[in-house]
Design an enzyme around this catalytic site. Structure first.
Site, PDB file in Angstrom:
ATOM      1  N   ASP B 246      -7.921 -90.980 -51.324  1.00  0.00           N
ATOM      2  CA  ASP B 246      -8.228 -90.269 -50.081  1.00  0.00           C
ATOM      3  C   ASP B 246      -7.413 -89.001 -49.937  1.00  0.00           C
ATOM      4  O   ASP B 246      -7.811 -88.080 -49.241  1.00  0.00           O
ATOM      5  CB  ASP B 246      -7.984 -91.179 -48.883  1.00  0.00           C
ATOM      6  CG  ASP B 246      -8.911 -92.356 -48.905  1.00  0.00           C
ATOM      7  OD1 ASP B 246      -8.558 -93.375 -49.512  1.00  0.00           O
ATOM      8  OD2 ASP B 246     -10.013 -92.248 -48.334  1.00  0.00           O
ATOM      9  N   ASN B 257      -4.436 -94.194 -51.265  1.00  0.00           N
ATOM     10  CA  ASN B 257      -5.753 -94.802 -51.481  1.00  0.00           C
ATOM     11  C   ASN B 257      -5.772 -96.129 -50.717  1.00  0.00           C
ATOM     12  O   ASN B 257      -4.790 -96.523 -50.085  1.00  0.00           O
ATOM     13  CB  ASN B 257      -6.028 -95.000 -52.983  1.00  0.00           C
ATOM     14  CG  ASN B 257      -7.483 -95.329 -53.280  1.00  0.00           C
ATOM     15  OD1 ASN B 257      -8.383 -94.779 -52.655  1.00  0.00           O
ATOM     16  ND2 ASN B 257      -7.716 -96.239 -54.190  1.00  0.00           N
TER      17      ASN B 257
END
Lengths: 373, 373
Positions: B246, B257
């Protein structure tokens, strides 16, 4: 341990015996955590069925259930013929043994009952000795767990944040449990601490059984996804880990426990967080030479592909209906791997908490003469 | 990627546009993996609602949806007044932006559309340029993912067993995906390999979305409990790990993440298994100085305390009824912690697979002039 029902707190053992009605009394564990119920079982065949159907599970608990079930069958015998009595003992023994054929605890427990009974001469005397031996087996299980608690409580400092995995609590034993024993003893000693329960997919014993136990005992706790422990350790929010075990190798100090235990031990070592394993001495396997040879059960795919839980629905007249059911979570066309256990090597384990004290895993073998006795 | 419905295989993008009906077409991701359906959305307000209601999710996919939604709103404008046209653009932009206020991709995507539109003089010209820019944004997203695949496929050797966590697949982008891109490229190159999908509790995106994607593409795979990866690595049954992210910090190489990613990186490092992170360049945050400052979203307890899945019942006349529902798994009296993401430090990461090539995490900052351009 304590259970509160409708605001009233009572002490229960996982397994007990009512001599007046010759009944084995069990917590119906398949209903937990959503319902608490004691079942009274009136004959040894139904006791065997309760073991087989998982009304009761956990090494210590099924051992005590088999011991009580054997005494139950022996006490139900009527008549004066010693040969007929012996044949009945054999039938009861075999029926209970076959209820969980791979488990070693029921056999050990029943052998203790049979050995004690030999001292009796009359049938009545033997019947009485059988029950006394079963009670002693159960009481010894509790004493061992209490000793684990006594040794382990000293490791828990005030304010500690403790991770557990799966359930090695009092529901798996007659009372107190192993991994939970230090928690209960520390609570009794007036310490305050917080427990993170790994939910322990795929069977979720942490989210269901351990969380239920801790809630009943009023111990501060939160359930976390198995994915979250690493992050919480990294952020400094965990101080120690305590787990149970299904088999510890006496020769190497390797620990078999529920799948995911190894992962938590690797994380704890990285973050220099102490990692403890709490076990009764009966969990030590003195024969097997290496952990790689421990057979790892591959369980049903459906455990990974879905989940069991309570579905709540609004029904007519605003009433709510609760129903236990299985939902399929995963993609319907996909399969799963589902190893049930893993093996943690000794270098990741700070200490093994036993009724005989806390040992480093490599020291089990050095102390084998003491521990075996 | 390919989806097979009733035996017929078709290619779909996660997001596309039908200029004839001025419709945004989305895969209805909330129905996956149990049902595949394309929804056609006829106006920008409903497109915004689809973003808000999670019909579509994932950085690249919501970026493209916002770009198309903006073009959709702009193309629906009737009249010749340029001031009224500009006011309409502002309304559409704002409506789509507010659909997912914390996401950066929709804003970047819509800014690209607005910039392209400036070259047009008439309203019709601007309308046409807006759609062309939205299409270009979507096509560029696909190209970037294909380039990740081209670089990453070389890392996958024949026979490899690969672990993934969560879903950074084509459903999160316009097509191809990031963590999945090397898999699809390796498959096209004729390589054979096997993927283990972490189920990725608590939201199970691995068991639902990634497993669905791999099944549709005919890639050999199995779902595992998040607890199982350590054991499989220990037994030599995994060769590499590929995940998405992310947010990657350009200054430090730290990777944010889905919760559990850090744990898998720690395990992979212990077992000397390469650990790769696949990202488009837009995922790199060049500003933030340390991973500890990345805000970790604490999500709803209910995600941890239960599960969403399909309940199947037998109905009258032997018919089966399927129903999506939430079941409560955990002890009713217990709460949960639910951090949604974690941060993996650069020393655990073998390489970052980007459209510009594979970099060591520490080299992102050295290469920043190239990567930012």
């Amino acid at each position: 341990m304590n259970v509160t029902i409708n605001g009233r707190t009572q002490h229960f053992r996982t397994v007990s015996f009512d001599s007046g009605t010759n009944s084995v009394r069990l917590i119906e564990q398949r209903l937990l955590p959503h319902e608490f119920k004691i079942v009274s079982i009136r004959n040894f065949r139904d006791t065997a069925k309760a073991i087989r159907d998982m009304v009761v599970r956990g090494a210590g608990a099924i051992g005590a259930t088999a011991a009580y079930g054997l005494a139950q069958g022996i006490r139900a015998f009527r008549g004066g013929d010693l040969n007929a009595f012996s044949a009945n003992v054999a039938t009861v023994y075999q029926t209970l043994k076959e209820a969980r054929p791979t488990a070693v605890d029921p056999v050990n427990a029943m052998n203790a009952v049979c050995a004690a009974m030999r001292a009796g001469e009359s049938i009545e005397e033997k019947q009485s000795l059988a029950l006394a031996a079963a009670e002693e087996f159960a009481n010894e299980d509790v004493r061992h767990c209490e000793e684990i608690g006594r040794h382990g409580a000293g490791l828990i400092r005030n304010g500690a944040r403790i991770l557990t995995h799966c359930n090695a609590g009092w529901l798996a034993f007659v009372d107190v449990g192993t991994a939970t024993a230090p928690l209960y003893a520390a609570q009794t000693a007036g310490k305050r601490f917080h427990v993170f329960c790994d939910e322990t997919r795929p069977r979720s014993q942490g989210a269901t059984l351990t969380a239920w136990e801790l809630a009943q005992q009023g111990i501060s706790h939160q359930i976390i996804a198995d994915n979250a422990a690493g992050h919480l350790m990294q952020r400094g929010e965990m101080d120690m880990v305590i787990v149970g075990s299904d088999r510890v190798l006496g020769r190497t100090g390797e620990v078999t426990n529920k799948i995911g235990t190894y992962t938590k031990a690797v994380l704890a070592a990285r973050h220099k967080i102490p990692f403890y394993v709490a076990i009764p001495l009966s969990t030590i396997d003195w024969n097997l030479k290496r952990g790689f040879d421990i057979p790892i059960e591959e369980r049903s795919e459906n455990e990974v592909l879905g989940a069991w839980g309570i579905l709540e629905r609004k029904k007519e007249k605003g009433k709510r209906k609760k129903e236990r059911c299985y939902v399929r979570v995963a993609n319907p066309a996909s399969g799963a791997r589902n190893p049930g256990f893993d093996v943690t090597p000794p270098e990741l384990i700070t200490g093994i908490i036993t009724p005989a004290g806390i040992l480093r895993p490599r020291d089990l073998w050095k102390q084998r003469e003491v521990l075996k006795s």
